[in-house]
Design an enzyme around this catalytic site. Structure first.
Site, PDB file in Angstrom:
ATOM      1  CD  GLU A 197      26.006  -6.323  13.749  1.00 14.31           C
ATOM      2  OE1 GLU A 197      26.626  -5.959  12.911  1.00 14.31           O
ATOM      3  OE2 GLU A 197      25.064  -6.419  14.097  1.00 14.31           O
ATOM      4  CB  CYS A 240      26.625   0.496  13.317  1.00 11.42           C
ATOM      5  SG  CYS A 240      26.263  -0.172  15.071  1.00 11.42           S
ATOM      6  CB  ALA A 267      -4.508  -6.854  -9.901  1.00 15.24           C
ATOM      7  CB  THR A 305      -7.122   4.892  -6.951  1.00 12.82           C
ATOM      8  OG1 THR A 305      -6.639   4.565  -8.182  1.00 12.82           O
ATOM      9  CG2 THR A 305      -7.114   3.729  -5.919  1.00 12.82           C
ATOM     10  CG  ASP A 310     -11.006   1.390  -6.696  1.00 18.46           C
ATOM     11  OD1 ASP A 310     -11.933   1.323  -7.418  1.00 18.46           O
ATOM     12  OD2 ASP A 310      -9.640   1.032  -7.050  1.00 18.46           O
ATOM     13  CD  GLU A 359      -2.252  -1.286  -3.072  1.00 25.50           C
ATOM     14  OE1 GLU A 359      -3.311  -1.321  -3.152  1.00 25.50           O
ATOM     15  OE2 GLU A 359      -1.513  -1.833  -2.131  1.00 25.50           O
TER      16      GLU A 359
END
Length: 355
Positions: free
Chosen positions: A57, A84, A163, A208, A212, A296
């Protein structure tokens, strides 16, 4: 003449567009956009750029040219979140709106912060301002899912990310000297680093971290790297891992704190592993004012979040050109979650939202 409901939505979409420009830089504050309109013309607009800096704002009012400032007294301000009404690092925005003489304010969503939560609306109405609420409310809440989760559920917003191959595996069975299954492409990894930049913290499990040796940074994207979190119940992780390079704040959740094991910028937090640790982790992050968490891996940790119901969304990248033929099965999201599908650099991306 004031806008119709149709044009109210039109200008609110511009506010949402502006708010998204600050993705990854406003936490623990929400992303907020504001537009000032008079007689069908935008005379000012702005967004909250960074936590601790002026709110949307304020930036919108400051952007109004001197020659247009006399129009404020018959303008409408559109804003994605209730202005606010308390003093924080900046003064109350509702007081600015009142002092400018703006007679009409259109708001998407009410602020979930208990320090505001209707207070800004009440103060503007008491000053004689017409206040309209609920215009694109759902879109505003989706944009600031982390902010609303933090204030309403008292925990960070949790995004799961993995993935997987076309036949449903996230990795092969391997040792630390063997490369992981490469499902993501170089370009899709850029989109993952962009996602990391939008989250306050990122969490992986012991396996992991060991196999990795991830950095968990955003080296393929600009912005702020998240706080790195790792679970290491038995204290088996070695100080030489990339996670402990001291380049960003890292937290190790463990059963027993081992003093002086790690170098600078690494904090160890003891958890009670005899009971569920996920609520303990989320409670600790809430105490740190961490609004959002990206998980992850690995598969066991991801599935634990799913089974416990402590998640809000999941991003699953699928490479249909790769068939692992066995290995580590991908987590399974049961019924009750709806996936939106898109393409990212040749791979399918499924975005689940927990219902």
């Amino acid at each position: 003449m004031y806008a119709s409901a149709l044009s109210d939505a039109y200008y609110m979409r511009r506010c949402l567009q502006l708010a998204r420009c600050a993705a990854g830089s406003t936490s623990p504050n929400p992303m907020v956009g504001a537009v000032i309109v008079c007689d069908g013309r935008i005379i000012g607009e702005g967004y909250h750029i960074r936590a601790g800096e002026p709110h949307a704002e304020v930036n919108a009012v400051r952007s109004v040219k001197e020659c247009d400032r006399h129009l404020l007294c018959r303008s409408t301000m559109y804003v994605t979140l209730e202005p606010c009404s308390h003093y924080g690092k900046t003064p109350p925005c509702c007081d600015l709106i009142i002092s400018c003489g703006i007679p009409r304010v259109v708001i998407a969503a009410t602020d979930a912060n208990v320090q505001v939560n209707g207070g800004g609306i009440a103060r503007m109405k008491a000053a004689g301002i017409e206040v309209i609420t609920g215009v694109l409310d759902a879109e505003s809440r989706r944009l600031n899912g982390a902010f609303f989760s933090f204030h309403q559920q008292h925990r960070p917003y949790v995004m799961l990310k993995w993935a997987q191959s076309g036949d449903g595996y996230i990795d092969r069975v391997r040792g630390s000297d063997e490369p992981p299954l490469q499902v993501s492409t170089p370009l899709s990894r850029v989109s993952v680093h962009k996602l990391r930049a939008e989250y306050d913290a990122i969490l992986v499990g012991t396996r992991t971290a060991m196999l990795d040796n991830p950095s968990l940074d955003i080296r393929y994207w600009a912005g702020r790297s998240p706080i790195r979190l790792v679970i290491d119940r038995k204290g088996v992780l070695l100080p030489g891992l990339k996670l402990f390079n001291g380049q960003q704040h890292t937290i190790v959740y463990t059963e027993t704190v081992c003093k002086d094991k790690f170098g600078k910028n690494v904090e160890q937090i003891a958890l009670d592993f005899s009971s569920g640790i996920l609520p303990q982790i989320l409670s600790h992050l809430y105490s740190l004012k961490v609004n959002s968490l990206l998980v992850e891996g690995g598969a066991f940790l991801l599935q634990s979040f799913i089974d416990s119901g402590l998640w809000d969304a999941a991003r699953v990248e699928v490479n249909d050109r790769i068939a692992a033929g066995g290995g580590v099965k991908a987590p399974l999201i049961a019924g009750g979650a709806v996936a939106e599908e898109s393409l990212c650099c040749g791979n399918r991306v499924l975005l689940y939202k927990r219902s």
